[in-house]
Write an enzyme that holds these catalytic residues in place. Structure first.
Site, short mmCIF file in Angstrom:
data_model
loop_
_atom_site.label_atom_id
_atom_site.label_comp_id
_atom_site.label_asym_id
_atom_site.label_seq_id
_atom_site.Cartn_x
_atom_site.Cartn_y
_atom_site.Cartn_z
NE ARG A 123 66.92 27.51 55.10
CZ ARG A 123 67.41 27.82 56.50
NH1 ARG A 123 66.39 27.12 57.53
NH2 ARG A 123 67.75 28.58 56.34
CE LYS A 145 51.61 37.24 39.80
NZ LYS A 145 50.88 38.72 39.00
CD GLU A 187 41.48 42.27 39.84
OE1 GLU A 187 41.34 42.32 38.86
OE2 GLU A 187 41.70 44.06 39.97
CE LYS A 229 45.36 35.23 39.03
NZ LYS A 229 44.81 36.54 40.18
CD GLU A 239 53.37 38.77 36.13
OE1 GLU A 239 52.42 38.29 36.76
OE2 GLU A 239 53.26 39.75 35.90
NE ARG A 243 49.97 34.81 37.39
CZ ARG A 243 49.97 34.12 38.48
NH1 ARG A 243 50.35 32.71 38.28
NH2 ARG A 243 49.81 34.60 39.39
CG ASN A 247 49.25 44.55 34.35
OD1 ASN A 247 49.42 44.50 35.17
ND2 ASN A 247 50.04 45.14 33.84
CG HIS A 250 44.97 45.46 37.29
ND1 HIS A 250 43.77 45.55 36.22
CD2 HIS A 250 46.27 45.69 38.50
CE1 HIS A 250 44.02 44.96 37.11
NE2 HIS A 250 44.47 44.90 38.19
CG HIS A 254 49.09 48.86 39.59
ND1 HIS A 254 49.55 47.91 38.07
CD2 HIS A 254 48.69 48.07 40.56
CE1 HIS A 254 49.03 46.90 39.09
NE2 HIS A 254 48.47 47.22 40.23
CG HIS A 266 42.98 47.06 42.87
ND1 HIS A 266 44.24 47.37 42.23
CD2 HIS A 266 43.24 45.84 42.13
CE1 HIS A 266 44.37 46.76 41.37
NE2 HIS A 266 43.54 45.96 41.17
ZN ZN Z 1 44.00 44.37 40.09
#
Ligand code: ZN
Ligand code: ADP
Length: 363
Positions: A123, A145, A187, A229, A239, A243, A247, A250, A254, A266
Site C-alpha cells: 500500500r 506521475k 522536451e 516543470k 492535471e 498542467r 501536452n 503531444h 502521441h 517519443h
Molecule cells: Zn513527452
C-alpha cells in the site's frame, strides 16, 4: 560540491529536486539524507544495472542491512502490469517490508514503472527518483506521475505518487546514447516554448554547446527546465487544467508515435507534434514557427513525418488520447514563444490541417 534545490509543494508535503554533480562519489550520503532506512531496493533496467548498478549498490550497502538491485529488460515493452507484479513479488521474496525505500534508478521507463511499484507495494513505500536520461531529468521524474501501458495505449494505468526526493546527477548524461540525448532535448525545447521566452533564446544561443554536452551549460539549461516543470505541476498537481499545457506537441505526437509502432522515439514524435501545432497556431496569428523549427533541426530532431500516414487513424488516435475531453480536442498552441493557449479544433478543421501539414512537409 554543488547542490541546486527546486522545491516542490504538492498538497500533503514538500520535497526537493536536488541537482548535483558529485552523486557517484557520495551516493550513500545523498540517499540516506533523502530517506533513512536500513532497506533499499534499487530498481533499474539492465543497461543501467550494467553501467552503474554495482557501484551504487556497494556504496549504499555501507551501513544498511539490506540493499538489493532488481533489474528488468530495458525499454518501453517492460512498462506493463505483469512487470509491476513481478517486481513486487520479487521484493516480497527478498524480504522487503513497509519500511523499505525503492530507488528508481534510470530513464523514464524505470521512473514510471518503479514509481508505480512504490505506490502499490504494501500500500505504498518510500520512493527516491534518480533519473539518468535527459528526458527523465527534465520531464518524467518531476510531478509524481507513474504509469504502465496497456494494449489500447501508453500510460493508461497509473497513479500520482510523489517521491521523497528527486536526485538529478548531470554526469549520468556522459553515458547516455546520442539518440536518447536528442530525444530529451525535444522536451527541453517544449518547456521553453510553453513557458519562458528567455529560456528558449538561451537554448537557441547555446545550441552548439548543448549538443557537445558542455556540463556547465547543460546544468543551467536542465535546472531551468526543471524549475519550469516544477512550477507548472505545483500549480496543478492533478492535471485539472494548467498542467495540460505540458501536452504541447503531444496530441499529434502521441498519434504519430503510435502509428509508427513506436519506432519513432517519443522526443522525435513530439518534435513533429510541435511543428504540427505551430502550423495550426499560424491560423490564429502565430508567426514564430521558423524559429522553433530551426532549433529542433539543429538538435537533429525530425520536424516532419518521413511518409504519409493514414489520416483517419491519426484522427481516431487523437480523439482517443486520454487528454481529449468529451470527444473534443483541445490543442495547446503557442501565442508567441513563451506563451500558449488552448484552442478547440473540430474534426473538419483538423482533417483539413492534416492535409495542409502533409503539403508543408512535402510528403
Ligand atoms: Zn513527452
Ligand atoms: P526515457 O528516459 O526516454 O523515457 P528509457 O527509460 O527507456 O526512456 O531510457 C532510454 C534508454 O536509455 C534505455 O535503453 C536506458 O537503458 C538508456 N539509458 C538511460 N539513462 C542512461 C544513461 N545515463 N546511460 C546509458 N544509458 C541510459
Amino acid at each position: 560540491m554543488s547542490i541546486l534545490k527546486v522545491n516542490l509543494l504538492p498538497r500533503d508535503y514538500s520535497y526537493q529536486v536536488e541537482i548535483v554533480d558529485d552523486f557517484l562519489d557520495n551516493v550513500r550520503d545523498y540517499v540516506r539524507q533523502a530517506v533513512k532506512t536500513d532497506q533499499y531496493a534499487i530498481i533499474a533496467d539492465e543497461n543501467i544495472c550494467k553501467i552503474y548498478g554495482a557501484k551504487i549498490k556497494n556504496q549504499i550497502k555501507k551501513g544498511a542491512r539490506k540493499v538489493e538491485l532488481i533489474s528488468f529488460p530495458a525499454g518501453e515493452k517492460s512498462k506493463n502490469w505483469e512487470k509491476v507484479g513481478e517486481l513486487a513479488r520479487k521484493m516480497i521474496q527478498l524480504g522487503f517490508d513497509r519500511k523499505c525505500c525503492i530507488i528508481a534508478l534510470g530513464g523514464g521507463v524505470t521512473g514510471d514503472l518503479a514509481g508505480l511499484v512504490a505506490s502499490v507495494f504494501l500500500r505504498g513505500v518510500a520512493l527516491i527518483q534518480i533519473p539518468t536520461s535527459l528526458l527523465a531529468m527534465v520531464d518524467s521524474s518531476i510531478g509524481g506521475k507513474t504509469g504502465v501501458d496497456v494494449l489500447e495505449g501508453k500510460n493508461l494505468m497509473g497513479t500520482f505518487y510523489q517521491p521523497r526526493k528527486v536526485i538529478t546527477n548531470i554526469s549520468f548524461l556522459d553515458t547516455l546514447p546520442e539518440s536518447e540525448f536528442l530525444n530529451g532535448l525535444a522536451e527541453v525545447v517544449k518547456h521553453s516554448v510553453i513557458w519562458d521566452r528567455s529560456h528558449f533564446l538561451n537554448i537557441a544561443g547555446n545550441a552548439r554547446q548543448i549538443l557537445k554536452r558542455d556540463p556547465i551549460i547543460l546544468k543551467k539549461i536542465i535546472t531551468k527546465t526543471i524549475q519550469i516543470k516544477a512550477e507548472i505541476v505545483m500549480k496543478d498537481e492533478q492535471e485539472a487544467r494548467l498542467r495540460r499545457i505540458l501536452n504541447f506537441g503531444h496530441t499529434f505526437g502521441h498519434a504519430i508515435e503510435a502509428q509508427s509502432k513506436y519506432k519513432l522515439l517519443h522526443g522525435q514524435a513530439v518534435a513533429m507534434g510541435m511543428h504540427f501545432a505551430c502550423r495550426l497556431a499560424e491560423e490564429f496569428g502565430f508567426s514564430e514557427t521558423e524559429k522553433i523549427i530551426r532549433l529542433l533541426k539543429q538538435f537533429k530532431l525530425p520536424v516532419c513525418p518521413d511518409k504519409n500516414y493514414d489520416h483517419g487513424r491519426l484522427l481516431k488516435k487523437m480523439y482517443n488520447d486520454k487528454k481529449s475531453v468529451r470527444g473534443k480536442i483541445y490543442f495547446v498552441l503557442p501565442k508567441k514563444i513563451g506563451e500558449v493557449f488552448f484552442a478547440e479544433v473540430d474534426e473538419c478543421n483538423l482533417r483539413e490541417h492534416l492535409r495542409s501539414f502533409q503539403e508543408t512537409c512535402g510528403i
